[in-house]
Write an enzyme that holds these catalytic residues in place. Structure first.
Site, PDB file in Angstrom:
ATOM      1  N   TYR A 144       0.876  -1.176   0.000  1.00 59.34           N
ATOM      2  CA  TYR A 144       0.000   0.000   0.000  1.00 59.34           C
ATOM      3  C   TYR A 144       0.915   1.229   0.000  1.00 59.34           C
ATOM      4  O   TYR A 144       1.414   1.659   1.035  1.00 59.34           O
ATOM      5  CB  TYR A 144      -0.934   0.002   1.209  1.00 59.34           C
ATOM      6  CG  TYR A 144      -1.794   1.235   1.309  1.00 59.34           C
ATOM      7  CD1 TYR A 144      -2.452   1.746   0.197  1.00 59.34           C
ATOM      8  CD2 TYR A 144      -1.945   1.900   2.525  1.00 59.34           C
ATOM      9  CE1 TYR A 144      -3.236   2.886   0.284  1.00 59.34           C
ATOM     10  CE2 TYR A 144      -2.729   3.039   2.630  1.00 59.34           C
ATOM     11  CZ  TYR A 144      -3.378   3.525   1.506  1.00 59.34           C
ATOM     12  OH  TYR A 144      -4.152   4.661   1.599  1.00 59.34           O
ATOM     13  N   ASP A 198      -2.236  -1.584  -3.952  1.00 55.14           N
ATOM     14  CA  ASP A 198      -2.591  -0.219  -4.313  1.00 55.14           C
ATOM     15  C   ASP A 198      -1.291   0.575  -4.303  1.00 55.14           C
ATOM     16  O   ASP A 198      -0.803   0.967  -3.250  1.00 55.14           O
ATOM     17  CB  ASP A 198      -3.595   0.350  -3.303  1.00 55.14           C
ATOM     18  CG  ASP A 198      -3.906   1.814  -3.553  1.00 55.14           C
ATOM     19  OD1 ASP A 198      -3.456   2.356  -4.589  1.00 55.14           O
ATOM     20  OD2 ASP A 198      -4.583   2.427  -2.706  1.00 55.14           O
ATOM     21  N   HIS A 223     -11.890   1.600  -4.740  1.00 60.14           N
ATOM     22  CA  HIS A 223     -11.118   0.662  -5.569  1.00 60.14           C
ATOM     23  C   HIS A 223     -11.949  -0.593  -5.798  1.00 60.14           C
ATOM     24  O   HIS A 223     -12.809  -0.932  -4.976  1.00 60.14           O
ATOM     25  CB  HIS A 223      -9.819   0.243  -4.870  1.00 60.14           C
ATOM     26  CG  HIS A 223      -8.870   1.359  -4.603  1.00 60.14           C
ATOM     27  ND1 HIS A 223      -7.701   1.544  -5.317  1.00 60.14           N
ATOM     28  CD2 HIS A 223      -8.884   2.346  -3.664  1.00 60.14           C
ATOM     29  CE1 HIS A 223      -7.047   2.596  -4.849  1.00 60.14           C
ATOM     30  NE2 HIS A 223      -7.740   3.093  -3.836  1.00 60.14           N
TER      31      HIS A 223
END
Length: 267
Positions: A110, A154, A258
């Site tokens: 992340y 991500d 997302h």
């Protein structure tokens, strides 16, 4: 042997466990990598995840922010977490698993969002993001002998022109500025990674995994960005069969901004 792995920035796993259950019921990935779980390790819904058929769960959480987790139907070993930038954030977790006679390390990331102003002098969050990406450049897809690698997460950067709804409009917007996109492409190049989504979808075609909460009608506006990624070591490319971006999940009840991205291999 068929194998699938999904990545999803869930934006609070406790709040959105119902849509995790909805997704898993329909798609049943062998491994599910979550980002932005927003909970401490002991607060993670472990029993609910195991009830879904994922007995092997690794969690790297922190209070209220960030956090990553790997839920797997397959045993996970050699759990490793790197503290990128040395600030104590829970933004990386990795582990080994075996499938189809292969030994594979999965990395779940992340990357910092970077704030709103693409200037590290006035926005420390942007500087943090650039420093994080710089540290990622030493991560090699072939670092471990006889071990393949998959990197997902991500990454908060849409590196290619058609990874955003308007290349021109977003050149000065965090996630698509040249310093970010060039940095992420260098991570791929230096590490010997293969961008699996773009192996299957030509770079001339639009490809998104994220749509802002700010849009009144996200579907009609379709101002998306490809912020979520799946990369692999080159040796896994021949086994790649397909990648699914579950766009419809953006319209589910209480959605993340997302959507899940799933890669399918045949080993």
């Amino acid at each position: 042997m068929a194998f699938s792995l999904s990545t999803w920035n869930i934006n609070s796993v406790r709040l959105r466990m119902p849509i995790v259950e909805q997704f898993v019921a329909a798609h049943q990935p062998d491994i599910l990598c979550l980002q932005e779980i927003k909970c401490q390790n002991h607060e993670f819904p472990m029993e609910a995840m195991q009830a879904l058929g994922y007995p092997h769960v690794l969690v790297h959480g922190q209070k209220g922010y960030h956090g990553v987790a790997i839920a797997s139907k397959l045993p996970l070993t050699e759990d490793y977490r790197k503290d990128y930038c040395g600030v104590g954030d829970s933004r990386h977790i990795s582990a080994l698993f075996e499938v189809g006679g292969r030994r594979i390390r999965v990395h779940n990331f992340y990357v910092p969002a970077g704030g709103d102003e693409p200037n590290r002098e006035i926005n420390p969050k942007f500087g943090h993001k650039l420093d994080f990406v710089e540290e990622m450049k030493v991560l090699s897809a072939t670092a471990e002998p006889q071990t393949s690698a998959i990197l997902v997460g991500d990454l908060n950067i849409a590196p290619l022109e058609h990874d955003v709804w308007s290349h021109k409009a977003l050149l000065k917007i965090v996630s698509h500025t040249p310093v970010e996109t060039e940095g992420l492409l260098e991570v791929i190049q230096k590490g010997g990674w293969v961008d699996l989504m773009r192996e299957l979808v030509d770079p001339s075609q639009k490809l998104y995994t994220w749509w802002s909460y700010r849009a009144k009608d996200w579907d009609a506006a379709d101002k998306g960005r490809r912020l979520d990624h799946i990369w692999s070591s080159p040796d896994l490319r021949p086994a790649l069969k397909s990648i699914d971006i579950l766009r419809e999940a953006r319209g589910w009840d209480k959605p993340s901004d997302h959507v899940p991205v799933t890669v399918h291999f045949d080993f």
